[in-house]
Scaffold this motif. Structure first.
Motif, short mmCIF file in Angstrom:
data_model
loop_
_atom_site.label_atom_id
_atom_site.label_comp_id
_atom_site.label_asym_id
_atom_site.label_seq_id
_atom_site.Cartn_x
_atom_site.Cartn_y
_atom_site.Cartn_z
N LYS A 1 1.09 -12.75 0.27
CA LYS A 1 -0.05 -11.91 -0.06
C LYS A 1 -1.10 -11.99 1.05
CE LYS A 1 -3.36 -11.00 -3.74
NZ LYS A 1 -3.88 -11.45 -5.03
N VAL A 2 -1.65 -10.84 1.41
CA VAL A 2 -2.67 -10.77 2.45
C VAL A 2 -4.04 -10.89 1.77
CG1 VAL A 2 -3.69 -9.37 4.27
CG2 VAL A 2 -1.22 -9.29 3.86
N ALA A 3 -4.76 -11.95 2.08
CA ALA A 3 -6.08 -12.17 1.49
C ALA A 3 -7.01 -11.01 1.82
CB ALA A 3 -6.67 -13.48 2.00
N TYR B 1 -5.95 0.85 -1.20
CA TYR B 1 -4.70 1.60 -1.17
C TYR B 1 -4.21 1.80 0.27
CZ TYR B 1 -7.49 5.70 -0.02
OH TYR B 1 -8.34 6.58 0.59
N THR B 2 -5.00 1.34 1.24
CA THR B 2 -4.58 1.39 2.64
C THR B 2 -4.56 -0.02 3.23
OG1 THR B 2 -6.83 1.69 3.48
CG2 THR B 2 -5.57 3.70 2.98
N PHE B 3 -3.75 -0.17 4.26
CA PHE B 3 -3.64 -1.46 4.95
C PHE B 3 -3.28 -1.19 6.40
CE2 PHE B 3 -0.84 -4.93 6.45
CZ PHE B 3 -1.76 -5.97 6.43
N THR B 4 -3.91 -1.92 7.30
CA THR B 4 -3.62 -1.79 8.73
C THR B 4 -2.98 -3.08 9.22
OG1 THR B 4 -5.49 -0.29 8.98
CG2 THR B 4 -4.61 -1.30 10.99
N PRO B 5 -1.71 -3.03 9.61
CA PRO B 5 -1.05 -4.24 10.12
C PRO B 5 -1.77 -4.83 11.34
CG PRO B 5 0.57 -2.57 9.61
CD PRO B 5 -0.78 -1.91 9.52
N ARG B 6 -1.80 -6.15 11.37
CA ARG B 6 -2.46 -6.91 12.43
C ARG B 6 -1.42 -7.42 13.43
NH1 ARG B 6 -3.91 -10.74 7.74
NH2 ARG B 6 -1.70 -10.30 7.63
N PRO B 7 -1.84 -7.89 14.59
CA PRO B 7 -0.87 -8.40 15.56
C PRO B 7 0.05 -9.49 14.99
CG PRO B 7 -2.97 -8.08 16.64
CD PRO B 7 -3.20 -7.83 15.16
N ARG C 1 -5.23 -1.29 -9.21
CA ARG C 1 -5.59 -2.33 -8.25
C ARG C 1 -4.43 -2.42 -7.26
NH1 ARG C 1 -5.43 -7.25 -10.58
NH2 ARG C 1 -4.52 -6.42 -12.47
N TYR C 2 -4.72 -2.94 -6.07
CA TYR C 2 -3.71 -2.99 -5.02
C TYR C 2 -3.66 -4.36 -4.38
CZ TYR C 2 -4.56 1.99 -5.55
OH TYR C 2 -4.72 3.23 -6.08
N ALA C 3 -2.47 -4.72 -3.94
CA ALA C 3 -2.27 -5.93 -3.14
C ALA C 3 -1.21 -5.60 -2.09
CB ALA C 3 -1.80 -7.09 -4.02
#
Length: 109
Positions: free
Chosen positions: A62-64, A69-75, A53-55
């Motif tokens: 923590k990002v809701a 396994y991937t994440f795209t940063p937001r502004p 599992r990933y967070a």
């Protein structure tokens, strides 16, 4: 982690499960930039693990909904560091998590 050589060196409170410990921390790859995809490796573990599992944490929070396994940063993430947490998700193994090292600060595009 250097003092634990194998999972059998760990005592756990649930004898129905086997212990597992990280032997290499997960690593985040990709450019820490708004709109760019970051990917986390599973790291290495003292036993074979196939389910995780990933967070994701940005600026220590923590990002809701960020459970891939991937994440795209937001502004809103610009100027903050990102950490991924990988958790063992196997009912035969004792629960364990391992964090990545933080990324560089996220930059705006």
């Amino acid at each position: 982690f250097d003092e634990i050589e194998k999972a059998d060196d760990v005592t756990v409170s649930d004898p129905g499960r086997r212990a597992v410990v990280p032997t290499r921390l997960p690593k985040v790859t990709g450019e820490a930039k708004v709109g760019s995809t970051l990917t986390v490796s599973n790291g290495r573990w003292s036993r074979e693990v196939t389910d995780f599992r990933y967070a994701w944490l940005v600026g220590g929070r923590k990002v809701a909904g960020a459970t891939s396994y991937t994440f795209t940063p937001r502004p809103a993430d610009a100027g903050k560091r990102v950490i991924a947490v990988v958790a063992v998700d196997d009912p035969a193994l004792y629960p364990m998590v391992a964090p990545s090292l933080p990324t560089a600060k996220v930059v705006a595009p």
